[in-house]
Motif scaffolding. Structure first.
Motif, PDB file in Angstrom:
ATOM      1  N   PHE A  87     116.232 -28.241 -93.027  1.00 14.91           N
ATOM      2  CA  PHE A  87     116.587 -28.401 -91.626  1.00 14.91           C
ATOM      3  C   PHE A  87     115.350 -28.318 -90.750  1.00 14.91           C
ATOM      4  O   PHE A  87     114.383 -27.653 -91.080  1.00 14.91           O
ATOM      5  N   PRO A  88     115.398 -28.982 -89.590  1.00 14.11           N
ATOM      6  CA  PRO A  88     114.253 -28.893 -88.665  1.00 14.11           C
ATOM      7  C   PRO A  88     114.096 -27.480 -88.111  1.00 14.11           C
ATOM      8  O   PRO A  88     115.023 -26.670 -88.151  1.00 14.11           O
ATOM      9  N   MET A  89     112.921 -27.192 -87.568  1.00 16.47           N
ATOM     10  CA  MET A  89     112.620 -25.869 -87.013  1.00 16.47           C
ATOM     11  C   MET A  89     113.511 -25.528 -85.831  1.00 16.47           C
ATOM     12  O   MET A  89     113.630 -24.383 -85.451  1.00 16.47           O
ATOM     13  N   SER A  90     114.142 -26.508 -85.243  1.00 15.74           N
ATOM     14  CA  SER A  90     114.971 -26.286 -84.064  1.00 15.74           C
ATOM     15  C   SER A  90     116.401 -25.861 -84.412  1.00 15.74           C
ATOM     16  O   SER A  90     117.264 -25.830 -83.543  1.00 15.74           O
ATOM     17  N   VAL A  91     116.650 -25.500 -85.667  1.00 12.33           N
ATOM     18  CA  VAL A  91     117.995 -25.114 -86.091  1.00 12.33           C
ATOM     19  C   VAL A  91     118.303 -23.679 -85.682  1.00 12.33           C
ATOM     20  O   VAL A  91     117.490 -22.771 -85.858  1.00 12.33           O
ATOM     21  N   ILE A  92     119.498 -23.498 -85.105  1.00  8.59           N
ATOM     22  CA  ILE A  92     120.041 -22.178 -84.834  1.00  8.59           C
ATOM     23  C   ILE A  92     121.431 -22.120 -85.454  1.00  8.59           C
ATOM     24  O   ILE A  92     122.008 -23.156 -85.795  1.00  8.59           O
ATOM     25  N   TYR A  93     121.936 -20.903 -85.615  1.00  9.65           N
ATOM     26  CA  TYR A  93     123.221 -20.713 -86.278  1.00  9.65           C
ATOM     27  C   TYR A  93     124.205 -19.995 -85.370  1.00  9.65           C
ATOM     28  O   TYR A  93     123.832 -19.128 -84.585  1.00  9.65           O
TER      29      TYR A  93
END
Length: 116
Positions: free
Chosen positions: A5-11
């Motif tokens: 996943f890209p670094m801009s992924v949040i959960y």
């Protein structure tokens, strides 16, 4: 699947039964949004595991994690420090569901939750 996943992924964690209300919706709003004023999110697998095992420690139903591309979230995302000293992304507005890249199931083991 680390690094996929890209670094801009949040959960964002969500009980599966609650997610059913938003499966075909354009926006997601969690149950505690009115009380909190924002949507709780986290960043990074390690912090996700820490949070899920603290917040959902005694939860026994199916639990999902919404994998979100922060760059596609239309509401404001602010990183704010919590009582535990960590910075958490908070989404100040409904989450546009087209920012959700994937929905994963969390797995409950005898030692706590893991990412499915």
């Amino acid at each position: 699947m680390k690094g996929a996943f890209p670094m801009s992924v949040i959960y964002c964690l969500c009980p599966a039964f609650y997610w059913e209300n938003f499966r075909n919706a354009h926006e997601y709003i969690p149950r505690d949004y009115e009380q909190e004023g924002f949507i709780h999110a986290t960043k990074g697998d390690d912090l996700l595991i820490k949070v899920v095992n603290r917040v959902y420690k005694n939860f026994t139903d199916e639990l999902l994690v919404l994998v979100i591309d922060e760059k596609n979230v239309t509401a404001e995302v602010r990183y704010e420090q919590a009582k535990d000293g960590n910075l958490y992304p908070h989404i100040y507005g409904p989450l546009n569901t087209n920012a959700i890249m994937e929905i994963k199931q969390m797995n409950r083991t005898k030692n706590g939750w893991t990412i499915g």
